[in-house]
Each structure stands twice: as C-alpha cells, then as structure tokens.
Design a protein around this motif. Structure first.
Motif, PDB file in Angstrom:
ATOM      1  N   ALA A 163       0.831  -1.208   0.000  1.00 14.74           N
ATOM      2  CA  ALA A 163       0.000   0.000   0.000  1.00 14.74           C
ATOM      3  C   ALA A 163       0.869   1.262   0.000  1.00 14.74           C
ATOM      4  CB  ALA A 163      -0.929  -0.013   1.214  1.00 14.74           C
ATOM      5  N   ILE A 164       1.935   1.252   0.790  1.00  7.83           N
ATOM      6  CA  ILE A 164       2.836   2.417   0.819  1.00  7.83           C
ATOM      7  C   ILE A 164       3.504   2.614  -0.532  1.00  7.83           C
ATOM      8  CG2 ILE A 164       4.929   3.345   1.870  1.00  7.83           C
ATOM      9  CD1 ILE A 164       4.126   1.922   4.457  1.00  7.83           C
ATOM     10  N   TRP A 165       3.922   1.513  -1.167  1.00  9.15           N
ATOM     11  CA  TRP A 165       4.569   1.637  -2.481  1.00  9.15           C
ATOM     12  C   TRP A 165       3.609   2.209  -3.515  1.00  9.15           C
ATOM     13  CZ3 TRP A 165       3.384  -1.374  -6.971  1.00  9.15           C
ATOM     14  CH2 TRP A 165       4.183  -1.072  -8.056  1.00  9.15           C
ATOM     15  N   ILE A 166       2.370   1.723  -3.545  1.00 10.98           N
ATOM     16  CA  ILE A 166       1.402   2.234  -4.512  1.00 10.98           C
ATOM     17  C   ILE A 166       1.169   3.726  -4.299  1.00 10.98           C
ATOM     18  CG2 ILE A 166      -1.012   2.110  -5.224  1.00 10.98           C
ATOM     19  CD1 ILE A 166      -0.917  -0.896  -4.688  1.00 10.98           C
ATOM     20  N   THR A 190      14.520   9.965  -4.520  1.00  8.45           N
ATOM     21  CA  THR A 190      13.131   9.581  -4.249  1.00  8.45           C
ATOM     22  C   THR A 190      12.714   8.367  -5.069  1.00  8.45           C
ATOM     23  OG1 THR A 190      12.424  11.238  -5.895  1.00  8.45           O
ATOM     24  CG2 THR A 190      12.455  11.904  -3.582  1.00  8.45           C
ATOM     25  N   ARG A 191      13.223   8.274  -6.269  1.00  9.22           N
ATOM     26  CA  ARG A 191      12.897   7.107  -7.097  1.00  9.22           C
ATOM     27  C   ARG A 191      13.503   5.838  -6.510  1.00  9.22           C
ATOM     28  NH1 ARG A 191      14.433   6.351 -13.502  1.00  9.22           N
ATOM     29  NH2 ARG A 191      12.906   4.697 -13.953  1.00  9.22           N
ATOM     30  N   THR A 192      14.709   5.939  -5.964  1.00  3.36           N
ATOM     31  CA  THR A 192      15.343   4.783  -5.331  1.00  3.36           C
ATOM     32  C   THR A 192      14.573   4.337  -4.091  1.00  3.36           C
ATOM     33  OG1 THR A 192      17.504   5.543  -6.138  1.00  3.36           O
ATOM     34  CG2 THR A 192      17.496   3.925  -4.356  1.00  3.36           C
ATOM     35  N   ILE A 193      14.073   5.284  -3.315  1.00  2.00           N
ATOM     36  CA  ILE A 193      13.285   4.937  -2.127  1.00  2.00           C
ATOM     37  C   ILE A 193      12.028   4.169  -2.531  1.00  2.00           C
ATOM     38  CG2 ILE A 193      11.918   5.912  -0.239  1.00  2.00           C
ATOM     39  CD1 ILE A 193      13.963   8.172  -0.091  1.00  2.00           C
ATOM     40  N   VAL A 194      11.353   4.631  -3.556  1.00  2.00           N
ATOM     41  CA  VAL A 194      10.150   3.938  -4.033  1.00  2.00           C
ATOM     42  C   VAL A 194      10.511   2.546  -4.551  1.00  2.00           C
ATOM     43  CG1 VAL A 194       8.235   4.039  -5.671  1.00  2.00           C
ATOM     44  CG2 VAL A 194       9.043   6.130  -4.581  1.00  2.00           C
ATOM     45  N   PHE A 195      11.642   2.438  -5.243  1.00  2.08           N
ATOM     46  CA  PHE A 195      12.095   1.152  -5.766  1.00  2.08           C
ATOM     47  C   PHE A 195      12.366   0.156  -4.639  1.00  2.08           C
ATOM     48  CE2 PHE A 195      15.620  -1.507  -7.515  1.00  2.08           C
ATOM     49  CZ  PHE A 195      14.916  -2.104  -8.546  1.00  2.08           C
ATOM     50  N   MET A 240       9.153  -1.090  -3.160  1.00  4.58           N
ATOM     51  CA  MET A 240       8.550  -2.113  -4.004  1.00  4.58           C
ATOM     52  C   MET A 240       9.177  -3.477  -3.728  1.00  4.58           C
ATOM     53  SD  MET A 240       8.825  -2.602  -8.107  1.00  4.58           S
ATOM     54  CE  MET A 240      10.512  -3.083  -7.815  1.00  4.58           C
ATOM     55  N   TRP A 241      10.506  -3.520  -3.610  1.00  2.00           N
ATOM     56  CA  TRP A 241      11.173  -4.789  -3.348  1.00  2.00           C
ATOM     57  C   TRP A 241      10.843  -5.309  -1.946  1.00  2.00           C
ATOM     58  CZ3 TRP A 241      12.910  -8.348  -6.328  1.00  2.00           C
ATOM     59  CH2 TRP A 241      13.374  -8.036  -7.599  1.00  2.00           C
ATOM     60  N   THR A 242      10.662  -4.418  -0.991  1.00  2.00           N
ATOM     61  CA  THR A 242      10.243  -4.848   0.347  1.00  2.00           C
ATOM     62  C   THR A 242       8.891  -5.550   0.288  1.00  2.00           C
ATOM     63  OG1 THR A 242      11.454  -2.988   1.336  1.00  2.00           O
ATOM     64  CG2 THR A 242       9.772  -4.066   2.685  1.00  2.00           C
ATOM     65  N   ALA A 243       7.958  -4.970  -0.461  1.00  3.15           N
ATOM     66  CA  ALA A 243       6.640  -5.589  -0.601  1.00  3.15           C
ATOM     67  C   ALA A 243       6.743  -6.941  -1.312  1.00  3.15           C
ATOM     68  CB  ALA A 243       5.708  -4.656  -1.374  1.00  3.15           C
TER      69      ALA A 243
END
Length: 454
Positions: free
Chosen positions: A371-374, A422-427, A430-433
């Motif tokens: 949910a956080i990644w989305i 910021t893009r790396t944090i989102v990436f 995503m891998w955490t999820a």
C-alpha cells in the motif's frame, strides 16, 4: 624635366609599399601552414600540398609584374594571391598510423539482437539470485516472524490452553517447589521458550517430542524421556540449528536468564555453563543430573549452525531453576510494559493485528508495504509523468529488473539528485513488498518440501 623627376620620386615610395605588401601576402600561407602543422599533422600536410602551387604561381606572377610604372601613369590594382581552399568541407584522410576510433554501425541487426538477449538473460540471472537470497533468508531467520501466528493457530487446535499472564502486574518469583505439570501428548504445543536478552518478542514454541516432523513446526522439541519444566531432574530441549530456531544458544553465557512459559506458570532458569560442542553419540548430556543441579535445563542444537545434512556434533548449554511464579501473579519484570521500547510496542501491535486478522506477520507487513509503495509511486508519476514516459519510449528493451525500475517514479524531475533519491526509495519499497509477499505465500510451501535443505 622637373615635373618628371618629381613624379618618379613620388612613385618610389609607392613601389616600396607594394613590394612589401606582396612579400607579406606571400609569407602568410607559409606562416599559417607552419602553425597548423604543429597541432594537426594531417591537416598541416594537406595545407602544405595545396598551398605550395599557389605560392609558386604567386611568385611567378610577382616576377612578371612591372616593378615601377611610367611617370604619370596610374598605379594598377594589386592582385592578391588565390584564396585558400575551404578545408572544413573536404574529407581529410587519416594517416595509416592514426589510432583514433572510427564510427561503426553497431555490428548489424544480428549483433543488436544478441545484445538484447544477453541483457535479458543477465537480468533474469540477477533476479533468480535475489529470489534465492530471499528464500534463504526466510529459511534462516525470517520464518521466526510467523512463529506467533503458527503457535496461535496451534493453540486453537490444542487440548492444552496456554493462558495469558495477568496484564499490568509484575510477578515475584517463588523459590519453593513448583507444582507438577501434566504430561502433554506427542507433538502437542505446551510451552514457550523465552530469553529476555534476545528481545521481548522472542517466543519459541515448545512441542512434545523431538521427531523431525515435530521440529519442522518451527520451535523446540522436549525429550519425552526427560523431566517436565520445573520438575526434579533435567528438562532437555532440542531444536534446529537455524537462526529462527535455536542457533542463538551459542550466545548464552553463565548468569543469563531463560524463561519457560507453560499454560499456567513461569519457570525461570539461570545459565550455569558456557556453550559446549560434543559428539552426537554423547547421550549423557541430557541425563537427569547433566546440568549439575536438582532441577536442571539443557538446550541443544546441531553444530555447526546453518548446516544441513548429517552433522556429527551438537552444541549444548546447561542451566538450573532459579524460581517460578503463577501467571495469575502477572509477568516477570523483564516483560512488563513499563520497560517497553517503541520497537516493542510496534511489534506487539503488529502481532495483535496478525492474530485478529488471522494473517501471518509477513502477510500484514507485505500488505502494508504494498500500500505504501502504490501511494508513493502514484505521487511520483503525478509529479514526473512526462519524464517517466520517456523511459518507456526510445530506450533499450532491457530486462525484468529494468522494467521494475521503470515502474518507479520520483518527484521533482527538474532536480536530478532529488529525483533519483526519491525514485530509489520507491524502488526499495517495491522490493520490500515483493520479498514480504514471497515470505508469506511462496517460501512456506517451499520450506515444507525441504527445498535446498535435507
């Protein structure tokens, strides 16, 4: 005559200036040729070849021109030397020894196709390594995240109820003889092993029996031939040598406290020996007097840790009973809520949600991470959709990891540093999820089939 001599005297300085101009114009090509030849040998050589006939023609033309004009005649218009050729539009062939690279067409379509295939295969291999690492991490440690969920489900189907301690109260340990515990059935969950120095949320289930099918349930097994916790004799427990089970007993030292939480009582043991490595043939380490005290405890696992197959040694540690307390009196001082840290409170909250939703902790964390990644990725695409769209058009095909990277957007596209961070944090989110979801839905079935383990 005087007028004639005056005209000749006036023409003499003019002729001198003309000769000086001609000489200067003839020298200029040689000077330019010299300057160019110092920095660019190929260009200077070409200039020398092209300017040499021009200079010879100019010298011949100068010799044919009259050196002086007749008195009273007009000075003719001076012819300047031919213009130098426009070398910028001419192709300059490099000498044979020139080491500068020439542009190529990339090797043709076959070479491009091979590069694309090799890139996709390389990223598939990298993805396989990541997924394999996720499974090994689950098998080694991450499976302990779901121990509370597994034990909670086992408690629901077990005939033995493990009551919760009275909240808000601190139990005082008693040093009298504890009451006798009833013998559990084979493969039944009847207690928990807790070590305060390993964390307040550490709670390893204890099952009756030490068969492999019992130990594979994640937890410790109680030797049914040894004493029950708190009773006279030696209560012996064994578990797998993974970090999710009993590999950490190697960290225990004399004086450390270990609790065994049964359905109605707390039993506190104090370690009285250093960890010891023995041969698997030594069964005396679980004898009734092995701990050297009347009411002892022995913890045992295979050695070395995190190894499968037919291991031939065991790691053991002994302890003795140091008090007991009914759970109605409360919880030991090490587990009271007054000593909780922020991490302990968050962990307890997650476990509570897991039990209420009947979902493993890894599933709860995976859904939250997804949910956080989305949310973050949607905000990133709203802020930089034009720049992100360019990554999908006019670029190389890439592979699975490249496609996943292109899904993640950052904010402030005009600032490259902020955008990449910021893009790396989102990436990473995503891998955490992805990894938490694998731990919940993919790794448990593989572990039950003993994938990559014996």
């Amino acid at each position: 005559m005087e007028r004639l001599h005056g005209s000749q005297n006036q023409a003499a300085p003019i002729d001198a200036r003309l000769r000086a101009r001609r000489a200067e114009s003839l020298r200029r090509p040689h000077l330019d040729r010299f300057r160019l030849s110092r920095g660019h040998e190929g260009l200077g050589r070409l200039l020398q070849e092209q300017l040499q006939p021009t200079s010879i023609n100019n010298e011949a033309a100068a010799e044919k021109r009259p050196q002086a004009t007749a008195p009273g005649s007009q000075v003719g218009r001076i012819q300047r030397p031919d213009r130098r050729p426009d070398l910028r539009r001419q192709r300059i062939d490099r000498p044979p020894g020139d080491s500068r690279r020439r542009k190529t067409n990339g090797g043709g379509p076959m070479r491009k196709a091979m590069n694309i295939i090799c890139g996709i295969l390389a990223e598939l291999c990298a993805l396989a390594v990541i997924l394999l690492g996720a499974y090994l991490a689950y098998d080694a440690k991450a499976s302990s995240l779901d121990q509370s969920y597994v034990s909670h489900r086992q408690e629901q189907v077990s005939h033995r109820k493990i009551h919760m301690a009275t909240p808000g109260k601190t139990a005082t340990m008693r040093h009298t003889d504890p009451p006798a515990e009833a013998e559990p059935g084979d493969g039944e969950l009847f207690a928990y092993l807790r070590v305060p120095s390993w964390g307040k949320q550490y709670r390893l289930p204890i099952w009756q029996g030490t068969a492999k099918t019992v130990l594979d349930e994640m937890g410790a097994g109680h030797y049914d031939t040894t004493a029950m916790p708190g009773q006279v004799g030696n209560s012996s427990l064994a578990g797998h040598n993974t970090y999710a089970d009993m590999a950490d007993i190697r960290l225990l030292k004399p004086g450390d406290v270990v609790y065994i939480e049964t359905g109605s009582y707390w039993y506190r043991y104090r370690i009285n020996s250093n960890p010891e490595i023995v041969d698997q043939s030594r069964t005396d380490v679980i004898d009734q007097d092995a701990a050297g005290v009347e009411r002892g405890l022995t913890l045992q696992t295979c050695w070395p840790i995190m190894t499968g197959g037919n291991v031939t040694h065991r790691l053991i540690v002994h302890g003795g009973l140091d008090g007991w307390a009914p759970k109605t009196d409360g919880m030991p001082a090490e587990y009271t809520e007054t000593t909780d840290t922020t991490i302990d409170k968050i962990s307890r909250r997650i476990v509570t949600v897991s039990e209420k939703k009947n979902l493993p902790v890894t599933g709860v964390l995976g859904i939250c991470a997804l949910a956080i990644w989305i949310l973050l990725d949607t905000i990133g695409w709203m802020c930089s959709h034009r720049r992100m769209t360019c990554y999908w058009h006019g670029r190389d095909i890439g592979g699975p990891i490249t496609w996943l990277w292109r899904l993640n957007a950052g904010i402030m596209p005009s600032n490259t540093i902020v955008f990449i961070i910021t893009r790396t944090i989102v990436f990473l989110m995503m891998w955490t999820a992805i990894i938490l979801s694998l731990w919940r839905w993919a790794c448990p079935p593989l572990a039950s089939m003993h994938f990559l383990t014996s």
